[in-house]
Scaffold this active site. Structure first.
Site, PDB file in Angstrom:
ATOM      1  N   SER A  39       0.837  -1.199   0.000  1.00  0.00           N
ATOM      2  CA  SER A  39       0.000   0.000   0.000  1.00  0.00           C
ATOM      3  C   SER A  39       0.871   1.247   0.000  1.00  0.00           C
ATOM      4  O   SER A  39       1.978   1.240   0.541  1.00  0.00           O
ATOM      5  CB  SER A  39      -0.884  -0.006   1.247  1.00  0.00           C
ATOM      6  OG  SER A  39      -1.527   1.248   1.395  1.00  0.00           O
ATOM      7  N   TYR A  81      -2.238  -1.241  10.172  1.00  0.00           N
ATOM      8  CA  TYR A  81      -2.295  -1.581   8.744  1.00  0.00           C
ATOM      9  C   TYR A  81      -1.037  -1.072   8.033  1.00  0.00           C
ATOM     10  O   TYR A  81      -0.380  -1.814   7.302  1.00  0.00           O
ATOM     11  CB  TYR A  81      -3.554  -0.965   8.126  1.00  0.00           C
ATOM     12  CG  TYR A  81      -3.662  -1.175   6.633  1.00  0.00           C
ATOM     13  CD1 TYR A  81      -4.068  -2.394   6.117  1.00  0.00           C
ATOM     14  CD2 TYR A  81      -3.363  -0.143   5.740  1.00  0.00           C
ATOM     15  CE1 TYR A  81      -4.168  -2.593   4.745  1.00  0.00           C
ATOM     16  CE2 TYR A  81      -3.456  -0.322   4.377  1.00  0.00           C
ATOM     17  CZ  TYR A  81      -3.863  -1.549   3.879  1.00  0.00           C
ATOM     18  OH  TYR A  81      -3.947  -1.741   2.520  1.00  0.00           O
TER      19      TYR A  81
HETATM   20  N1  LIG Z   1      -8.609  -0.838  -1.605  1.00  0.00           N
HETATM   21  C1  LIG Z   1      -7.570  -0.046  -1.550  1.00  0.00           C
HETATM   22  O1  LIG Z   1      -7.670   1.174  -1.724  1.00  0.00           O
HETATM   23  C2  LIG Z   1      -6.185  -0.627  -1.311  1.00  0.00           C
HETATM   24  C3  LIG Z   1      -5.090   0.252  -1.356  1.00  0.00           C
HETATM   25  C4  LIG Z   1      -3.809  -0.247  -1.170  1.00  0.00           C
HETATM   26  C5  LIG Z   1      -3.646  -1.607  -0.949  1.00  0.00           C
HETATM   27  N2  LIG Z   1      -4.719  -2.452  -0.904  1.00  0.00           N
HETATM   28  C6  LIG Z   1      -4.476  -3.871  -0.660  1.00  0.00           C
HETATM   29  O2  LIG Z   1      -5.094  -4.638  -1.678  1.00  0.00           O
HETATM   30  C7  LIG Z   1      -5.512  -5.898  -1.133  1.00  0.00           C
HETATM   31  C8  LIG Z   1      -6.989  -6.137  -1.415  1.00  0.00           C
HETATM   32  O3  LIG Z   1      -7.739  -5.068  -0.878  1.00  0.00           O
HETATM   33  P1  LIG Z   1      -9.300  -4.880  -1.183  1.00  0.00           P
HETATM   34  O4  LIG Z   1      -9.557  -3.447  -1.142  1.00  0.00           O
HETATM   35  O5  LIG Z   1      -9.688  -5.669  -2.374  1.00  0.00           O
HETATM   36  O6  LIG Z   1      -9.937  -5.567   0.142  1.00  0.00           O
HETATM   37  P2  LIG Z   1     -11.443  -6.059   0.397  1.00  0.00           P
HETATM   38  O7  LIG Z   1     -12.372  -5.497  -0.601  1.00  0.00           O
HETATM   39  O8  LIG Z   1     -11.692  -5.812   1.837  1.00  0.00           O
HETATM   40  O9  LIG Z   1     -11.368  -7.654   0.145  1.00  0.00           O
HETATM   41  C9  LIG Z   1     -10.612  -8.416   1.034  1.00  0.00           C
HETATM   42  C10 LIG Z   1     -10.441  -9.832   0.520  1.00  0.00           C
HETATM   43  O10 LIG Z   1      -9.602 -10.513   1.462  1.00  0.00           O
HETATM   44  C11 LIG Z   1     -10.300 -11.585   2.063  1.00  0.00           C
HETATM   45  N3  LIG Z   1     -10.049 -11.611   3.494  1.00  0.00           N
HETATM   46  C12 LIG Z   1     -10.173 -10.599   4.375  1.00  0.00           C
HETATM   47  N4  LIG Z   1      -9.895 -11.022   5.611  1.00  0.00           N
HETATM   48  C13 LIG Z   1      -9.579 -12.329   5.509  1.00  0.00           C
HETATM   49  C14 LIG Z   1      -9.222 -13.333   6.442  1.00  0.00           C
HETATM   50  N5  LIG Z   1      -9.147 -13.097   7.760  1.00  0.00           N
HETATM   51  N6  LIG Z   1      -8.986 -14.579   5.980  1.00  0.00           N
HETATM   52  C15 LIG Z   1      -9.094 -14.850   4.664  1.00  0.00           C
HETATM   53  N7  LIG Z   1      -9.439 -13.960   3.741  1.00  0.00           N
HETATM   54  C16 LIG Z   1      -9.688 -12.705   4.158  1.00  0.00           C
HETATM   55  C17 LIG Z   1     -11.779 -11.354   1.798  1.00  0.00           C
HETATM   56  O11 LIG Z   1     -12.447 -12.615   1.743  1.00  0.00           O
HETATM   57  P3  LIG Z   1     -13.987 -12.789   2.267  1.00  0.00           P
HETATM   58  O12 LIG Z   1     -14.866 -12.194   1.176  1.00  0.00           O
HETATM   59  O13 LIG Z   1     -14.180 -14.250   2.405  1.00  0.00           O
HETATM   60  O14 LIG Z   1     -14.104 -12.025   3.536  1.00  0.00           O
HETATM   61  C18 LIG Z   1     -11.729 -10.632   0.447  1.00  0.00           C
HETATM   62  O15 LIG Z   1     -11.643 -11.558  -0.609  1.00  0.00           O
HETATM   63  C19 LIG Z   1      -5.145  -5.852   0.349  1.00  0.00           C
HETATM   64  O16 LIG Z   1      -3.886  -6.452   0.546  1.00  0.00           O
HETATM   65  C20 LIG Z   1      -5.067  -4.375   0.640  1.00  0.00           C
HETATM   66  O17 LIG Z   1      -4.236  -4.082   1.740  1.00  0.00           O
HETATM   67  C21 LIG Z   1      -5.976  -1.988  -1.069  1.00  0.00           C
END
Ligand SMILES: NC(=O)c1ccc[n+]([C@@H]2O[C@H](COP(=O)([O-])OP(=O)(O)OC[C@H]3O[C@@H](n4cnc5c(N)ncnc54)[C@H](OP(=O)(O)O)[C@@H]3O)[C@@H](O)[C@H]2O)c1
Length: 237
Positions: free
Chosen positions: A143, A154
């Site tokens: 991130s 985080y």
């Molecule tokens: N969104 C942003 O702006 C952003 C920015 C920078 C980096 N990132 C990074 O990108 C990645 C994805 O982010 P996102 O925004 O797509 O997140 P998200 O929409 O919250 O989706 C999270 C995903 O991770 C799974 N997950 C969460 N907690 C879990 C656990 N305890 N065990 C197993 N699976 C789990 C969820 O599965 P379930 O559906 O089964 O819960 C879901 O598939 C992350 O590493 C995040 O840090 C995101």
């Protein structure tokens, strides 16, 4: 660019958000996909989106917040498809917004368990098999978050991910198992929230770049998905 045709990727956290986009992007280049999420039912939407791409799909489940859940994911791959060529460590959680002084130790522990310890366990489980097979691509989602002490667990967890990516790349030098970090940008997902800069679809095609790296290519690097957005995506995002 190398072809991913017939290769197999495990995308941790691919039931929604960025992981779902990664799974769809891989399917479009005919890479087989292992979908991961916490509960079996959570994978259904992604599986529907992957239909019609002439790839093999499978599902592994496990809560990465527990050691048992991590083991369930690893065993699910070993007992199911057998091995993966590409590992996207994408699943992560973010702590609740709080003054940094008031963030409880449990929030640090929970965040580090999913974002760091589970990621390390997944690398430990899959990288040695990749070395044996002479090919591997590990992509750790990081991130660009900064100056946000309210989300320190985080942010610090992602700094740990960056460091581990570099260390693992050094360990794997010469093996053709490439380990890189990927910053997707700030995106409108469940985690990123509705006010984020970009639509989630803008992570494609950039999220695929570290998977497509040529043999013995860059490792220990940091890629930014938004660097690869098309003009059309710029306009829409
Ligand atoms: N969104 C942003 O702006 C952003 C920015 C920078 C980096 N990132 C990074 O990108 C990645 C994805 O982010 P996102 O925004 O797509 O997140 P998200 O929409 O919250 O989706 C999270 C995903 O991770 C799974 N997950 C969460 N907690 C879990 C656990 N305890 N065990 C197993 N699976 C789990 C969820 O599965 P379930 O559906 O089964 O819960 C879901 O598939 C992350 O590493 C995040 O840090 C995101």
């Amino acid at each position: 660019m190398e072809s991913l045709l017939g290769k197999r990727a495990l995308v941790a956290g691919s039931s929604r958000g960025i992981g779902q986009q990664i799974a769809m992007g891989l399917a479009q280049v005919r890479c087989n996909v292992v979908v991961h999420c916490r509960m079996p039912g959570n994978a259904e939407q992604t599986l529907e989106l992957l239909e019609g791409h002439e790839i093999e799909t499978s599902v592994v489940t496990g809560d990465l917040g527990t050691d048992e859940g991590v083991e369930s994911v690893i065993q699910g791959v070993t007992a199911g498809p057998g091995h993966v060529d590409i590992l996207y460590n994408n699943a992560a959680i973010m702590n609740e917004w709080q003054p940094v002084w008031e963030i409880p130790k449990t929030a640090w522990q929970d965040t580090f368990q999913v974002n760091v310890f589970a990621l390390i366990a997944m690398c430990n489980a899959f990288a040695p098999v990749m070395v044996e097979r002479g090919y591997g691509r590990i992509i750790n989602l990081t991130s660009g978050i900064k100056d946000t002490p309210q989300l320190a667990p985080y942010g610090v967890s992602k700094a740990a991910v960056d460091k581990h990516t570099e260390d693992l790349a050094a360990e794997l030098r010469g093996t053709n198992v490439l380990v890189n970090a990927l910053d997707p940008g700030w995106l409108r997902t469940d985690m990123g929230g509705p006010n984020a800069d970009h639509d989630v679809t803008t992570v494609l095609p950039g999220v695929l770049v570290p998977a497509f790296l040529y043999d013995h290519g860059p490792s220990g690097q940091r890629y930014a998905a938004q660097d690869f957005r098309s003009d059309e995506q710029h306009a829409a995002a």
